[in-house]
Scaffold this motif. Sequence first.
Motif, PDB file in Angstrom:
ATOM      1  N   ALA A   1       1.893   9.371  10.670  1.00 34.93           N
ATOM      2  CA  ALA A   1       2.038   8.399   9.580  1.00 34.93           C
ATOM      3  C   ALA A   1       1.663   6.997  10.054  1.00 34.93           C
ATOM      4  CB  ALA A   1       3.470   8.421   9.052  1.00 34.93           C
ATOM      5  N   GLU A   2       2.066   6.649  11.271  1.00 33.22           N
ATOM      6  CA  GLU A   2       1.683   5.344  11.819  1.00 33.22           C
ATOM      7  C   GLU A   2       0.165   5.252  11.969  1.00 33.22           C
ATOM      8  OE1 GLU A   2       3.442   2.782  12.378  1.00 33.22           O
ATOM      9  OE2 GLU A   2       5.498   3.296  12.916  1.00 33.22           O
ATOM     10  N   ARG A   3      -0.458   6.348  12.402  1.00 29.18           N
ATOM     11  CA  ARG A   3      -1.910   6.368  12.542  1.00 29.18           C
ATOM     12  C   ARG A   3      -2.592   6.248  11.178  1.00 29.18           C
ATOM     13  NH1 ARG A   3      -6.469   4.847  14.015  1.00 29.18           N
ATOM     14  NH2 ARG A   3      -8.122   6.398  14.284  1.00 29.18           N
ATOM     15  N   VAL A   4      -1.993   6.884  10.169  1.00 30.68           N
ATOM     16  CA  VAL A   4      -2.522   6.781   8.809  1.00 30.68           C
ATOM     17  C   VAL A   4      -2.550   5.322   8.355  1.00 30.68           C
ATOM     18  CG1 VAL A   4      -1.983   7.270   6.389  1.00 30.68           C
ATOM     19  CG2 VAL A   4      -1.966   9.121   8.068  1.00 30.68           C
ATOM     20  N   LEU A   5      -1.478   4.598   8.625  1.00 34.73           N
ATOM     21  CA  LEU A   5      -1.424   3.192   8.221  1.00 34.73           C
ATOM     22  C   LEU A   5      -2.445   2.356   8.974  1.00 34.73           C
ATOM     23  CD1 LEU A   5       2.375   2.449   7.724  1.00 34.73           C
ATOM     24  CD2 LEU A   5       0.655   3.112   6.053  1.00 34.73           C
ATOM     25  N   GLU A   6      -2.693   2.687  10.245  1.00 37.94           N
ATOM     26  CA  GLU A   6      -3.710   1.969  11.004  1.00 37.94           C
ATOM     27  C   GLU A   6      -5.087   2.111  10.358  1.00 37.94           C
ATOM     28  OE1 GLU A   6      -3.675   3.354  14.983  1.00 37.94           O
ATOM     29  OE2 GLU A   6      -1.672   2.585  15.453  1.00 37.94           O
ATOM     30  N   VAL A   7      -5.347   3.292   9.803  1.00 42.09           N
ATOM     31  CA  VAL A   7      -6.643   3.539   9.176  1.00 42.09           C
ATOM     32  C   VAL A   7      -6.708   2.926   7.780  1.00 42.09           C
ATOM     33  CG1 VAL A   7      -8.177   5.349   8.284  1.00 42.09           C
ATOM     34  CG2 VAL A   7      -7.077   5.632  10.507  1.00 42.09           C
ATOM     35  N   PHE A   8      -5.636   3.088   7.021  1.00 49.59           N
ATOM     36  CA  PHE A   8      -5.681   2.687   5.619  1.00 49.59           C
ATOM     37  C   PHE A   8      -5.441   1.195   5.408  1.00 49.59           C
ATOM     38  CE2 PHE A   8      -5.631   7.160   5.007  1.00 49.59           C
ATOM     39  CZ  PHE A   8      -6.167   7.383   3.744  1.00 49.59           C
ATOM     40  N   GLY A   9      -4.920   0.501   6.423  1.00 46.43           N
ATOM     41  CA  GLY A   9      -4.792  -0.949   6.293  1.00 46.43           C
ATOM     42  C   GLY A   9      -6.141  -1.621   6.095  1.00 46.43           C
ATOM     43  N   PRO A  10      -7.126  -1.366   6.974  1.00 47.14           N
ATOM     44  CA  PRO A  10      -8.460  -1.939   6.750  1.00 47.14           C
ATOM     45  C   PRO A  10      -9.123  -1.426   5.474  1.00 47.14           C
ATOM     46  CG  PRO A  10      -8.194  -1.271   9.042  1.00 47.14           C
ATOM     47  CD  PRO A  10      -7.009  -0.744   8.312  1.00 47.14           C
ATOM     48  N   VAL A  11      -8.811  -0.180   5.087  1.00 43.83           N
ATOM     49  CA  VAL A  11      -9.362   0.346   3.834  1.00 43.83           C
ATOM     50  C   VAL A  11      -8.870  -0.493   2.658  1.00 43.83           C
ATOM     51  CG1 VAL A  11      -9.345   2.312   2.253  1.00 43.83           C
ATOM     52  CG2 VAL A  11      -9.669   2.688   4.702  1.00 43.83           C
ATOM     53  N   ALA A  12      -7.573  -0.848   2.677  1.00 43.73           N
ATOM     54  CA  ALA A  12      -7.014  -1.677   1.615  1.00 43.73           C
ATOM     55  C   ALA A  12      -7.669  -3.049   1.589  1.00 43.73           C
ATOM     56  CB  ALA A  12      -5.498  -1.809   1.804  1.00 43.73           C
ATOM     57  N   ALA A  13      -7.957  -3.593   2.792  1.00 49.85           N
ATOM     58  CA  ALA A  13      -8.595  -4.908   2.856  1.00 49.85           C
ATOM     59  C   ALA A  13     -10.025  -4.867   2.316  1.00 49.85           C
ATOM     60  CB  ALA A  13      -8.597  -5.410   4.302  1.00 49.85           C
ATOM     61  N   ALA A  14     -10.697  -3.736   2.508  1.00 53.19           N
ATOM     62  CA  ALA A  14     -12.091  -3.627   2.086  1.00 53.19           C
ATOM     63  C   ALA A  14     -12.236  -3.176   0.638  1.00 53.19           C
ATOM     64  CB  ALA A  14     -12.839  -2.649   3.002  1.00 53.19           C
ATOM     65  N   ALA A  15     -11.441  -2.188   0.235  1.00 57.24           N
ATOM     66  CA  ALA A  15     -11.614  -1.592  -1.095  1.00 57.24           C
ATOM     67  C   ALA A  15     -10.548  -2.017  -2.089  1.00 57.24           C
ATOM     68  CB  ALA A  15     -11.619  -0.064  -0.976  1.00 57.24           C
ATOM     69  N   GLY A  16      -9.491  -2.687  -1.611  1.00 57.06           N
ATOM     70  CA  GLY A  16      -8.401  -3.054  -2.508  1.00 57.06           C
ATOM     71  C   GLY A  16      -7.197  -2.156  -2.290  1.00 57.06           C
ATOM     72  N   THR A  17      -6.022  -2.721  -2.511  1.00 51.51           N
ATOM     73  CA  THR A  17      -4.793  -1.972  -2.256  1.00 51.51           C
ATOM     74  C   THR A  17      -4.664  -0.771  -3.181  1.00 51.51           C
ATOM     75  OG1 THR A  17      -3.704  -4.020  -1.562  1.00 51.51           O
ATOM     76  CG2 THR A  17      -2.282  -2.164  -2.083  1.00 51.51           C
ATOM     77  N   ALA A  18      -5.012  -0.926  -4.446  1.00 51.37           N
ATOM     78  CA  ALA A  18      -4.863   0.179  -5.399  1.00 51.37           C
ATOM     79  C   ALA A  18      -5.767   1.355  -5.031  1.00 51.37           C
ATOM     80  CB  ALA A  18      -5.167  -0.309  -6.811  1.00 51.37           C
ATOM     81  N   ALA A  19      -7.010   1.073  -4.667  1.00 52.49           N
ATOM     82  CA  ALA A  19      -7.936   2.144  -4.286  1.00 52.49           C
ATOM     83  C   ALA A  19      -7.480   2.827  -3.001  1.00 52.49           C
ATOM     84  CB  ALA A  19      -9.346   1.579  -4.123  1.00 52.49           C
ATOM     85  N   ALA A  20      -7.013   2.029  -2.033  1.00 52.74           N
ATOM     86  CA  ALA A  20      -6.519   2.611  -0.788  1.00 52.74           C
ATOM     87  C   ALA A  20      -5.279   3.466  -1.037  1.00 52.74           C
ATOM     88  CB  ALA A  20      -6.211   1.503   0.219  1.00 52.74           C
ATOM     89  N   ALA A  21      -4.420   3.027  -1.967  1.00 57.91           N
ATOM     90  CA  ALA A  21      -3.222   3.801  -2.287  1.00 57.91           C
ATOM     91  C   ALA A  21      -3.586   5.148  -2.909  1.00 57.91           C
ATOM     92  CB  ALA A  21      -2.318   3.005  -3.226  1.00 57.91           C
ATOM     93  N   ASP A  22      -4.616   5.166  -3.742  1.00 62.20           N
ATOM     94  CA  ASP A  22      -5.071   6.433  -4.328  1.00 62.20           C
ATOM     95  C   ASP A  22      -5.578   7.380  -3.244  1.00 62.20           C
ATOM     96  OD1 ASP A  22      -4.416   5.576  -6.850  1.00 62.20           O
ATOM     97  OD2 ASP A  22      -6.468   5.020  -7.424  1.00 62.20           O
TER      98      ASP A  22
ATOM     99  N   LEU B   1       0.826  -1.200   0.000  1.00 65.94           N
ATOM    100  CA  LEU B   1       0.000   0.000   0.000  1.00 65.94           C
ATOM    101  C   LEU B   1       0.863   1.254   0.000  1.00 65.94           C
ATOM    102  CD1 LEU B   1      -2.593   1.698   0.528  1.00 65.94           C
ATOM    103  CD2 LEU B   1      -2.332   1.122   2.950  1.00 65.94           C
ATOM    104  N   LEU B   2       1.861   1.262   0.865  1.00 69.35           N
ATOM    105  CA  LEU B   2       2.738   2.428   0.962  1.00 69.35           C
ATOM    106  C   LEU B   2       3.503   2.666  -0.334  1.00 69.35           C
ATOM    107  CD1 LEU B   2       4.518   2.637   4.447  1.00 69.35           C
ATOM    108  CD2 LEU B   2       3.326   4.443   3.221  1.00 69.35           C
ATOM    109  N   GLU B   3       4.033   1.610  -0.909  1.00 68.04           N
ATOM    110  CA  GLU B   3       4.799   1.751  -2.148  1.00 68.04           C
ATOM    111  C   GLU B   3       3.934   2.313  -3.265  1.00 68.04           C
ATOM    112  OE1 GLU B   3       8.096  -1.819  -1.795  1.00 68.04           O
ATOM    113  OE2 GLU B   3       6.065  -2.298  -2.416  1.00 68.04           O
ATOM    114  N   LEU B   4       2.716   1.802  -3.406  1.00 72.10           N
ATOM    115  CA  LEU B   4       1.822   2.304  -4.446  1.00 72.10           C
ATOM    116  C   LEU B   4       1.462   3.770  -4.204  1.00 72.10           C
ATOM    117  CD1 LEU B   4      -0.669  -0.657  -5.058  1.00 72.10           C
ATOM    118  CD2 LEU B   4       1.131   0.173  -6.572  1.00 72.10           C
ATOM    119  N   ALA B   5       1.217   4.116  -2.947  1.00 71.97           N
ATOM    120  CA  ALA B   5       0.875   5.508  -2.635  1.00 71.97           C
ATOM    121  C   ALA B   5       2.037   6.445  -2.941  1.00 71.97           C
ATOM    122  CB  ALA B   5       0.469   5.627  -1.168  1.00 71.97           C
ATOM    123  N   MET B   6       3.259   6.028  -2.589  1.00 72.74           N
ATOM    124  CA  MET B   6       4.424   6.878  -2.841  1.00 72.74           C
ATOM    125  C   MET B   6       4.665   7.026  -4.338  1.00 72.74           C
ATOM    126  SD  MET B   6       5.148   7.832   0.127  1.00 72.74           S
ATOM    127  CE  MET B   6       6.664   8.724  -0.172  1.00 72.74           C
TER     128      MET B   6
END
Length: 223
Positions: free
Chosen positions: A123-144, A41-46
């Motif tokens: 940034a750590e808090r961001v990952l806590e939130v976006f990890g479940p987002v990636a699981a629900a919506a997909g890694t690519a969508a969460a990265a966007d 997720l992080l790599e795609l976002a960066m």
Amino acid sequence: EPASRTVGDENAGRAGTREVGDVSSANATARGSKKTKPPSLLELAMRGIQRVGVDFADGLELAEYRERNRSFRVDLEGACGPRELARFKESSAAFRRALVAAAAAPSAIAGKGASDGPAHEYAERVLEVFGPVAAAAGTAAAADLLRDLVVLLPDRSARHCLHEALKALVMREAEASPAPPPLPPWRVRGTNAASRSESASARPREDLAKAAAAAPPDLPPEV
């Protein structure tokens, strides 16, 4: 002697066949070892941030910025839920307050900010939130969404601090990733099937020559 050569050639042929199979297996192993894990997720976002530019929002008209910001909030709430979004907004506000408090000490942001300051905590808090987002919506969508979170931050200082903190987390991910698999044996030896088969066919004749050289001196020479 002709019979010995025939047996040796047959043995070499069988050995060559086995070696071709060995190389095929090694090639299959090599192809498997080239498979890499998908980007995180992080790599795609960066990558997305690098593609549009961290200061992407600075070039937007006010109306377009507001529309993009509204769309981001709607999409994030749909992915993580209103309750989690409310908690995340609290973390975002705390991050901005911490940066304001640290504005009198720029070294706290430029030096510690990427590794152990308020930007890192956020940034750590961001990952806590976006990890479940990636699981629900997909890694690519969460990265966007994560990309938009960074580039749409209105404050340039907060934007760059968060960007640097996320880059530090990407580096930490890379350091924690396992080492690449070892090279297959055929690449380590640096040989191929043809050279090994040729060596196998020459081996019986070499053995006969060595046996003749080691024969007792009282034997008559070969005709």
